[in-house]
Write an enzyme that holds these catalytic residues in place. Structure first.
Site, PDB file in Angstrom:
ATOM      1  CE  LYS A 183      46.998  34.285  31.832  1.00 19.93           C
ATOM      2  NZ  LYS A 183      46.178  35.096  32.748  1.00 19.93           N
ATOM      3  CG  HIS A 321      43.040  42.632  35.457  1.00 22.57           C
ATOM      4  ND1 HIS A 321      42.121  43.068  34.534  1.00 22.57           N
ATOM      5  CD2 HIS A 321      43.658  41.570  34.903  1.00 22.57           C
ATOM      6  CE1 HIS A 321      42.169  42.281  33.474  1.00 22.57           C
ATOM      7  NE2 HIS A 321      43.089  41.370  33.668  1.00 22.57           N
TER       8      HIS A 321
HETATM    9 MG    MG Z   1      44.430  37.141  36.195  1.00 27.01          MG
END
Ligand code: MG
Length: 389
Positions: A183, A321
């Site tokens: 992230k 995803h």
């Molecule tokens: Mg993502």
């Protein structure tokens, strides 16, 4: 043959993770069972699915509209021409009756979850793993035995510094992964650049590291991160902008030379069409991350792939995803670029068969009929409860 019942339940994720935009403390997921009157080994065949991760449970729409539409339809209107299996395309059309165009996610998530559960039943009735059914129908029968798999992680957690991040990545590489996604955007740019540099020390090359901003940047920050990250030539820079801000995305794409990844928060063929026409993305460079169970399911995904092909996009540019068993079959069946994995996070919804092993960045495709949730003990315990008897 017919569908006798469709049942659903909302399950909390119980995750303490946080990305750049939100935490998962309230997150729930819908688990669905499509029960048929076909009997195998003394039990009715039931197809299972869940609505992937990151969108809340959607039982209300299922109970109010989509389940009643299917159960009210004439059984013969939902089966294939031979009458020996369900027809997912007809079931999708049945759920879409009296639905207004546009505004997709309110229905694309519940419809997609039910649709993927139908496919699980279809594959079980055919006695084949789902990826094989999909390869026969959508990929010229090309059977794969393994697919590329990268691992997501690098969340922000209290007390987690650079050394803890390096340890996390080292652990994933030791498990057999070669490419890691972390992230960004939950700290300052300077701190995030340090995190990227620390991650690169472990994974070795920029092509083995992706970063995910979770669509959390305004214009100024999106452009600043693009400038700061471009020199690292990472595998991809994921969701640098709001998923529907194609104008800003094209500004970012103009100054960011390495691959961009996006699409996990677009839920329709039309939105993806707009993305590739107006988002400044480049076929051959960038990657698309549609979440199939959240975007009306597999039949609609095949239409999205047709549209992408007409726009010059190869299937290998798709990394859907959702690090789960449904996505694994879809990647293998359609011959896509690869799938993601989230071992040990997102509770019972994370990961693949309990005995699945990643080797040198590849994951073997499961061989039991259907999706094979039966090989995921904790998740299957919840699914089994939905089926009477
Ligand atoms: Mg993502």
């Amino acid at each position: 043959m017919r569908i006798t019942d469709i049942r659903e339940i909302a399950v909390p994720l119980k995750s303490d993770l946080r990305n750049a935009v939100f935490d998962f403390s309230e997150m729930t997921t819908s688990v669905v069972a499509v029960i048929t009157d076909v009997v195998r080994e003394g039990r009715p065949v039931a197809g299972f699915a869940f609505n992937s991760t990151g969108r809340y449970a959607c039982g209300a729409q299922m109970r109010d509209r989509f389940i009643p539409r299917i159960l009210k339809a004439k059984p013969e209107s939902l089966v294939n021409a031979a009458g020996d299996n369900l027809d997912p395309e007809k079931i999708l059309a049945c759920m879409m009756q009296r639905e207004k165009p546009g505004g997709h996610s309110e229905r694309s998530v519940p419809i997609g979850a039910i649709e993927v559960a139908v496919w699980d039943a279809v594959a079980k009735i055919a006695g084949k793993p789902l990826h094989r059914v999909l390869a026969e129908r959508y990929n010229g029968g090309k059977l794969l035995d393994r697919v590329q798999c990268y691992v997501g992680g690098g969340w922000y957690q209290p007390g987690k510094g650079l050394q803890e991040l390096r340890d996390e990545i080292r652990e994933k590489l030791d498990q057999g992964y070669t490419t890691m996604k972390i992230k960004v955007g939950g700290a300052s740019i300077a701190e995030d650049v340090k995190r990227v540099e620390a991650a690169l020390q472990v994974v070795g090359a920029g092509t083995n590291l992706a970063v995910d901003a979770n669509a959390g940047f305004d214009r100024e920050r999106a452009l600043a991160y693009a400038k700061a990250l471009a020199p690292f030539r990472l595998r991809w820079f994921e969701e640098p902008t709001d998923p529907l801000d194609f104008g800003l995305l094209s500004e970012v794409a103009a100054i960011y030379d390495a691959p961009i990844g996006t699409g996990e928060n677009l839920f329709s063929t039309q939105d993806v069409h707009n993305l590739v026409r107006f988002g400044g993305l480049r076929a051959g460079r960038d990657i698309l991350q549609i979440d199939v169970p959240q975007s009306y399911g597999i039949v609609q995904f095949s239409r999205t792939l047709d549209m992408l092909k007409q726009n010059g996009w190869a299937r290998t540019a798709l990394f859907p995803h959702g690090g789960n068993q449904m996505t694994l079959h879809i990647v293998g069946g359609f011959g896509l670029g690869g799938c993601e994995a989230y071992p040990g996070v997102f509770g019972i919804f994370a990961g693949f068969a309990d005995d699945a092993k990643v080797e040198n960045g590849y994951l073997k495709l499961p061989q039991r009929p259907g999706i094979g949730f039966e090989a995921q003990n904790h998740l299957y315990a919840v699914m089994r409860e939905l089926v009477p008897g």
